[in-house]
Write an enzyme that holds these catalytic residues in place. Structure first.
Site, PDB file in Angstrom:
ATOM      1  CD  GLU A  40      -2.607   7.588  -6.507  1.00  8.71           C
ATOM      2  OE1 GLU A  40      -2.770   6.359  -6.342  1.00  8.71           O
ATOM      3  OE2 GLU A  40      -1.622   8.055  -7.109  1.00  8.71           O
ATOM      4  NE  ARG A  44      -3.750   0.810  -2.185  1.00  7.73           N
ATOM      5  CZ  ARG A  44      -2.438   0.686  -2.038  1.00  7.73           C
ATOM      6  NH1 ARG A  44      -1.955   0.371  -0.843  1.00  7.73           N
ATOM      7  NH2 ARG A  44      -1.619   0.875  -3.042  1.00  7.73           N
ATOM      8  CB  THR A  68      -6.011   1.672  -5.563  1.00 12.71           C
ATOM      9  OG1 THR A  68      -4.838   2.204  -4.952  1.00 12.71           O
ATOM     10  CG2 THR A  68      -5.913   0.158  -5.509  1.00 12.71           C
ATOM     11  CE  LYS A 128       0.635   3.544  -9.418  1.00 10.77           C
ATOM     12  NZ  LYS A 128      -0.505   3.378  -8.504  1.00 10.77           N
TER      13      LYS A 128
END
Length: 211
Positions: A40, A44, A68, A128
């Site tokens: 993943e 960011r 994210t 998640k």
């Protein structure tokens, strides 16, 4: 969905924060050499989209996803770059619906009964659980799994080599994610042998627990 079974089989999802797009392929290759076929790449950094594109083009054996993801625009950017699954820290219904409409695996963060019920209502059964160490870890997921037995969790946050096996033994844990497998500093410093070793150790743990 497309990749979800392979993610379960792999058992772990290395979470990579990549600041230079040129580091993406060596990181992916190190993860693959450790026997792990998922990663993943978080949104960011400004390099995230290009990093995903590089891995998608150069490492066809890697199931690369975007993490994210906070907006539908980021979601589109990620999938245009080749992301094969989407991970969000919380339940964004626009992102979730958009992915489901396109048969793209999506794992929104869900840590409350209300969020989980909404995810189920949208057709999800894997979510998640983030940050796992803040929201009760295994104990928190165990309590939630009682009324939501059909739901499996991908916990991230507070997981490392020392407690990975404990998490994977829980029937409600689908796979475990974390940055301990490919730390930001190790990526930046080119410590790819270390990343490969850590992924190899994690993969060995997965196989031992699930054998």
């Amino acid at each position: 969905m497309n990749e979800i079974k392979e993610i379960y089989d792999c058992g772990v999802i290395p979470v990579a924060i990549i600041e230079r797009a040129e580091d993406a392929v060596p990181t992916a290759e190190a993860i693959l050499s450790g026997g792990v076929c998922t990663m993943e790449i978080t949104f960011r950094t400004y390099a995230a989209q290009k990093a995903i594109e590089n891995v998608s083009k150069s490492c066809p054996k890697m199931i690369v996803g975007a993490g994210t993801v906070l907006s539908l625009e980021q979601c589109r950017q990620a999938t245009d770059a080749g992301a094969r699954f989407i991970v969000s820290p919380g339940l964004n219904e626009k992102i979730t619906a958009w992915c489901l409409d396109r048969n793209i695996d999506v794992f929104p963060g869900c840590v409350t009964p209300t969020e989980i019920m909404r995810a189920i209502d949208m057709g999800l059964n894997v979510v998640k659980f983030f940050p796992a160490n803040v929201y009760g870890g295994l104990a928190g997921m165990k309590v939630l799994s009682a009324p939501f037995g059909s739901v499996k969790f991908i916990p991230t946050g507070g997981i490392g080599g020392e407690n990975l096996a404990e998490y994977l033994r829980a029937g409600f844990v689908y796979a475990a994610g974390g940055s301990w497998l490919c730390g930001k500093k190790d990526i930046a410093e080119g410590n790819f042998d270390k990343i490969a070793r850590l992924c190899g150790e994690a993969r060995k743990t997965v196989m031992e627990v699930r054998s």
